[in-house]
Design a protein around this motif. Structure first.
Motif, PDB file in Angstrom:
ATOM      1  N   PHE A 284       0.761  -0.319  10.383  1.00 31.78           N
ATOM      2  CA  PHE A 284      -0.396   0.498  10.774  1.00 31.78           C
ATOM      3  C   PHE A 284      -0.348   0.873  12.254  1.00 31.78           C
ATOM      4  CE2 PHE A 284      -4.689   0.794  12.575  1.00 31.78           C
ATOM      5  CZ  PHE A 284      -5.160   1.895  11.882  1.00 31.78           C
ATOM      6  N   GLU A 285      -0.166  -0.108  13.127  1.00 30.92           N
ATOM      7  CA  GLU A 285      -0.180   0.198  14.561  1.00 30.92           C
ATOM      8  C   GLU A 285       1.054   0.999  14.971  1.00 30.92           C
ATOM      9  OE1 GLU A 285      -1.019  -3.080  17.107  1.00 30.92           O
ATOM     10  OE2 GLU A 285      -3.035  -3.378  16.269  1.00 30.92           O
ATOM     11  N   ASP A 286       2.192   0.766  14.310  1.00 30.31           N
ATOM     12  CA  ASP A 286       3.380   1.571  14.611  1.00 30.31           C
ATOM     13  C   ASP A 286       3.124   3.035  14.283  1.00 30.31           C
ATOM     14  OD1 ASP A 286       4.645  -0.709  15.413  1.00 30.31           O
ATOM     15  OD2 ASP A 286       5.946  -0.891  13.668  1.00 30.31           O
TER      16      ASP A 286
ATOM     17  N   GLN B  10       5.219   4.002  17.630  1.00 27.83           N
ATOM     18  CA  GLN B  10       6.000   2.984  18.319  1.00 27.83           C
ATOM     19  C   GLN B  10       6.973   2.300  17.364  1.00 27.83           C
ATOM     20  OE1 GLN B  10       2.769   0.472  19.709  1.00 27.83           O
ATOM     21  NE2 GLN B  10       2.739  -0.760  17.838  1.00 27.83           N
ATOM     22  N   ASN B  11       7.919   1.570  17.967  1.00 27.63           N
ATOM     23  CA  ASN B  11       8.896   0.765  17.221  1.00 27.63           C
ATOM     24  C   ASN B  11       9.689   1.588  16.210  1.00 27.63           C
ATOM     25  OD1 ASN B  11       8.106  -1.637  18.565  1.00 27.63           O
ATOM     26  ND2 ASN B  11       6.409  -1.901  17.143  1.00 27.63           N
ATOM     27  N   GLY B  12       9.987   2.835  16.580  1.00 26.81           N
ATOM     28  CA  GLY B  12      10.846   3.657  15.730  1.00 26.81           C
ATOM     29  C   GLY B  12      10.218   4.106  14.429  1.00 26.81           C
ATOM     30  N   PHE B  13       8.888   4.161  14.366  1.00 27.04           N
ATOM     31  CA  PHE B  13       8.227   4.641  13.145  1.00 27.04           C
ATOM     32  C   PHE B  13       8.549   6.119  12.948  1.00 27.04           C
ATOM     33  CE2 PHE B  13       4.854   6.354  10.535  1.00 27.04           C
ATOM     34  CZ  PHE B  13       4.630   5.349   9.602  1.00 27.04           C
ATOM     35  N   TRP B  14       8.856   6.495  11.711  1.00 25.25           N
ATOM     36  CA  TRP B  14       9.145   7.906  11.444  1.00 25.25           C
ATOM     37  C   TRP B  14       8.095   8.491  10.498  1.00 25.25           C
ATOM     38  CZ3 TRP B  14      12.347   3.988   9.511  1.00 25.25           C
ATOM     39  CH2 TRP B  14      12.429   3.872   8.114  1.00 25.25           C
ATOM     40  N   TYR B  15       7.846   9.798  10.665  1.00 27.67           N
ATOM     41  CA  TYR B  15       6.753  10.473   9.964  1.00 27.67           C
ATOM     42  C   TYR B  15       7.240  11.501   8.945  1.00 27.67           C
ATOM     43  CZ  TYR B  15       3.917   8.439  13.666  1.00 27.67           C
ATOM     44  OH  TYR B  15       3.304   7.556  14.524  1.00 27.67           O
TER      45      TYR B  15
ATOM     46  N   ILE C 183      23.282  13.683  11.833  1.00 32.56           N
ATOM     47  CA  ILE C 183      23.106  13.590  13.274  1.00 32.56           C
ATOM     48  C   ILE C 183      22.280  12.343  13.587  1.00 32.56           C
ATOM     49  CG2 ILE C 183      23.308  16.065  13.712  1.00 32.56           C
ATOM     50  CD1 ILE C 183      20.311  16.308  13.695  1.00 32.56           C
ATOM     51  N   PRO C 184      22.380  11.837  14.823  1.00 35.81           N
ATOM     52  CA  PRO C 184      21.626  10.622  15.192  1.00 35.81           C
ATOM     53  C   PRO C 184      20.123  10.843  15.078  1.00 35.81           C
ATOM     54  CG  PRO C 184      23.345  11.098  16.805  1.00 35.81           C
ATOM     55  CD  PRO C 184      23.255  12.297  15.913  1.00 35.81           C
ATOM     56  N   PHE C 185      19.427   9.757  14.793  1.00 32.42           N
ATOM     57  CA  PHE C 185      17.982   9.809  14.608  1.00 32.42           C
ATOM     58  C   PHE C 185      17.375   8.629  15.352  1.00 32.42           C
ATOM     59  CE2 PHE C 185      14.267   9.225  11.517  1.00 32.42           C
ATOM     60  CZ  PHE C 185      13.531  10.255  12.086  1.00 32.42           C
ATOM     61  N   TYR C 186      16.200   8.847  15.959  1.00 33.49           N
ATOM     62  CA  TYR C 186      15.594   7.843  16.830  1.00 33.49           C
ATOM     63  C   TYR C 186      14.993   6.663  16.082  1.00 33.49           C
ATOM     64  CZ  TYR C 186      11.164   9.749  15.245  1.00 33.49           C
ATOM     65  OH  TYR C 186      10.108  10.140  14.453  1.00 33.49           O
ATOM     66  N   ALA C 187      14.829   6.753  14.774  1.00 26.94           N
ATOM     67  CA  ALA C 187      14.026   5.786  14.031  1.00 26.94           C
ATOM     68  C   ALA C 187      14.682   4.413  13.951  1.00 26.94           C
ATOM     69  CB  ALA C 187      13.774   6.311  12.621  1.00 26.94           C
TER      70      ALA C 187
ATOM     71  N   GLY D  97       0.799  -1.222   0.000  1.00 23.48           N
ATOM     72  CA  GLY D  97       0.000   0.000   0.000  1.00 23.48           C
ATOM     73  C   GLY D  97       0.823   1.259   0.000  1.00 23.48           C
ATOM     74  N   MET D  98       2.089   1.126   0.382  1.00 23.49           N
ATOM     75  CA  MET D  98       2.942   2.300   0.519  1.00 23.49           C
ATOM     76  C   MET D  98       4.389   1.854   0.435  1.00 23.49           C
ATOM     77  SD  MET D  98       2.902   4.994   3.740  1.00 23.49           S
ATOM     78  CE  MET D  98       1.181   5.391   3.487  1.00 23.49           C
ATOM     79  N   VAL D  99       5.246   2.751  -0.026  1.00 24.16           N
ATOM     80  CA  VAL D  99       6.679   2.493  -0.029  1.00 24.16           C
ATOM     81  C   VAL D  99       7.374   3.691   0.598  1.00 24.16           C
ATOM     82  CG1 VAL D  99       6.986   3.425  -2.370  1.00 24.16           C
ATOM     83  CG2 VAL D  99       8.711   1.883  -1.419  1.00 24.16           C
ATOM     84  N   ARG D 100       8.474   3.423   1.284  1.00 24.15           N
ATOM     85  CA  ARG D 100       9.273   4.485   1.866  1.00 24.15           C
ATOM     86  C   ARG D 100      10.739   4.092   1.772  1.00 24.15           C
ATOM     87  NH1 ARG D 100       8.639   3.753   8.501  1.00 24.15           N
ATOM     88  NH2 ARG D 100       9.475   1.624   8.583  1.00 24.15           N
ATOM     89  N   CYS D 101      11.620   5.069   1.952  1.00 30.15           N
ATOM     90  CA  CYS D 101      13.041   4.792   2.058  1.00 30.15           C
ATOM     91  C   CYS D 101      13.512   5.299   3.422  1.00 30.15           C
ATOM     92  CB  CYS D 101      13.824   5.477   0.935  1.00 30.15           C
ATOM     93  SG  CYS D 101      13.676   7.286   0.948  1.00 30.15           S
ATOM     94  N   GLN D 102      14.656   4.829   3.849  1.00 28.40           N
ATOM     95  CA  GLN D 102      15.229   5.374   5.065  1.00 28.40           C
ATOM     96  C   GLN D 102      15.680   6.811   4.812  1.00 28.40           C
ATOM     97  OE1 GLN D 102      16.848   2.444   8.194  1.00 28.40           O
ATOM     98  NE2 GLN D 102      18.080   2.104   6.381  1.00 28.40           N
ATOM     99  N   ILE D 103      15.835   7.555   5.904  1.00 28.70           N
ATOM    100  CA  ILE D 103      16.196   8.956   5.781  1.00 28.70           C
ATOM    101  C   ILE D 103      17.521   9.245   6.458  1.00 28.70           C
ATOM    102  CG2 ILE D 103      13.791   9.675   5.656  1.00 28.70           C
ATOM    103  CD1 ILE D 103      13.933  10.521   8.538  1.00 28.70           C
ATOM    104  N   GLN D 104      18.158  10.308   5.979  1.00 30.08           N
ATOM    105  CA  GLN D 104      19.360  10.829   6.626  1.00 30.08           C
ATOM    106  C   GLN D 104      18.970  12.102   7.361  1.00 30.08           C
ATOM    107  OE1 GLN D 104      22.978   9.812   6.680  1.00 30.08           O
ATOM    108  NE2 GLN D 104      22.446  11.113   8.414  1.00 30.08           N
ATOM    109  N   TYR D 105      19.180  12.147   8.660  1.00 28.31           N
ATOM    110  CA  TYR D 105      18.864  13.327   9.463  1.00 28.31           C
ATOM    111  C   TYR D 105      20.071  14.245   9.469  1.00 28.31           C
ATOM    112  CZ  TYR D 105      15.231  14.965  12.693  1.00 28.31           C
ATOM    113  OH  TYR D 105      14.177  15.636  13.268  1.00 28.31           O
ATOM    114  N   LEU D 106      19.862  15.533   9.190  1.00 35.48           N
ATOM    115  CA  LEU D 106      20.959  16.483   9.066  1.00 35.48           C
ATOM    116  C   LEU D 106      20.742  17.689   9.979  1.00 35.48           C
ATOM    117  CD1 LEU D 106      21.216  16.570   5.155  1.00 35.48           C
ATOM    118  CD2 LEU D 106      22.587  15.168   6.714  1.00 35.48           C
ATOM    119  N   SER D 107      21.836  18.246  10.455  1.00 39.67           N
ATOM    120  CA  SER D 107      21.753  19.474  11.249  1.00 39.67           C
ATOM    121  C   SER D 107      21.458  20.656  10.343  1.00 39.67           C
ATOM    122  CB  SER D 107      23.067  19.712  11.989  1.00 39.67           C
ATOM    123  OG  SER D 107      24.110  19.973  11.058  1.00 39.67           O
ATOM    124  N   GLU D 108      20.831  21.671  10.902  1.00 37.57           N
ATOM    125  CA  GLU D 108      20.518  22.870  10.132  1.00 37.57           C
ATOM    126  C   GLU D 108      21.801  23.597   9.719  1.00 37.57           C
ATOM    127  OE1 GLU D 108      17.692  26.869  10.526  1.00 37.57           O
ATOM    128  OE2 GLU D 108      18.006  25.561  12.250  1.00 37.57           O
TER     129      GLU D 108
END
Length: 329
Positions: free
Chosen positions: A153-155, A160-165, A137-141, A120-131
């Motif tokens: 769905f429940e994540d 929970q479980n490191g879901f990122w938005y 920089i470290p990321f909680y995901a 139903g959906m596809v995503r890629c991992q992300i790189q978190y960057l400082s401004e």
């Protein structure tokens, strides 16, 4: 040669003239040949419109469409809501205006999954960057070392479980959007985001495919809405209320969700945010408010021995928690 299906890139923008060109450049560098870019200006008072106008020729040279929509300041969800009415693509991504695609093949790889996998959906991992300096920089995901297909769905629902938005790395089929949200209208509130409203209906009873490569960059800005939302006790409680209203309203509107599931999830969501209000009141030493939320939790048989200690002496609890953190180090 047959023309590739159109990808709609829908971006809400508020006072992003400084950052928006970086996103537009990253869209222009994509190796995917058929893209429309829609910028919904949410009442900006800076040079956002001029920034978009400066890219008209560049997009025409790539044979990409570039659309600019202005609306009075109403929030991200309202901007996305307006943009959904005008998208023409087969696929949709909705990046934030201050983030950008990190790889020239990001969109083509996302499309490839939707064209070849029953998800139903596809995503890629992300790189978190400082401004400052765009330094990683470290990321909680959650971290994925290989591609994965999961029921998220429940994540997504319960954070929970490191879901990122962060939205730009997610792609959906517009045909699925129209099945789940037939009128393309999502819940709108000025401080509500837009991701639960789009993600939850598309993730219910559908798997999500995660590409393990980091194809999208998210910039952590100190002045962003998420940093200021909990800057005071009152703002924090109001934001918790917004989160709950957004999710509950989204669940209520989901035509594809069975009523028993809807009742079950709505109850869990309401209890989750009741617990958040209680813990937030404890952390902010608001004893009277904490007592109020404690009574509500007690009515649901949701209190523990530690909750009694917290509500009797929030200060003592905070000191004990701080001591524990020091000892763990």
């Amino acid at each position: 040669m047959e023309k590739k299906p159109l990808i709609s890139v829908l971006t809400p923008s508020y006072n992003s003239a400084k950052f928006l060109p970086r996103l537009l450049d990253s869209v222009l560098m994509q190796d995917y040949p058929n893209v429309e870019m829609i910028v919904v200006d949410d009442g900006s008072t800076d040079e956002t419109q001029n920034a978009v106008n400066g890219y008209v020729d560049k997009f025409q040279n790539r044979d990409f469409a570039l659309k600019y929509i202005y609306q009075p300041n109403s929030g991200q969800s309202a901007a996305i809501n307006a943009g959904l009415k005008v998208i023409e693509g087969k696929y949709l991504v909705w990046p934030d205006s201050d983030d950008f695609y990190a790889s020239a093949d990001a969109l083509s790889r996302l499309v490839f999954i939707l064209e070849n996998k029953h998800v139903g959906m596809v995503r890629c991992q992300i790189q978190y960057l400082s401004e400052d300096g765009l330094i990683p920089i470290p990321f909680y995901a959650s971290v994925y070392k290989e591609d994965s297909v999961e029921d998220l769905f429940e994540d997504c629902l319960f954070c929970q479980n490191g879901f990122w938005y962060q939205p730009g790395d997610y792609m959906i089929r517009v045909s699925d959007l129209d099945k789940c949200i037939p009128n393309r209208s999502i819940y709108v509130e000025k401080r509500a985001g837009q991701n639960w409203q789009l993600m939850l209906p598309l993730l219910y009873k559908r798997d999500c495919y995660t590409i393990s490569d980091k194809l999208y960059s998210v910039v952590s800005r100190n002045s962003s809405h998420s940093h200021s939302a909990f800057s005071s006790y009152q703002k924090g409680i109001e934001m918790i209320d917004v989160y709950e209203r957004t999710i509950v309203s989204t669940l209520q509107s989901m035509l594809n969700m069975a009523e028993p599931d809807k009742k079950k999830y709505m109850r869990k969501v309401q209890l989750k945010y009741l617990r958040q209000r209680y813990d937030f009141s404890i952390d902010n030493l608001r004893k009277d408010a904490a007592k109020h939320y404690f009574k509500e939790l007690k009515n649901y048989n949701m209190v523990s021995a530690s909750d009694y200690f917290k509500v009797l002496s929030p200060m003592a609890y905070k000191i004990l928690k701080k001591v524990k953190r020091i000892l763990v180090r």
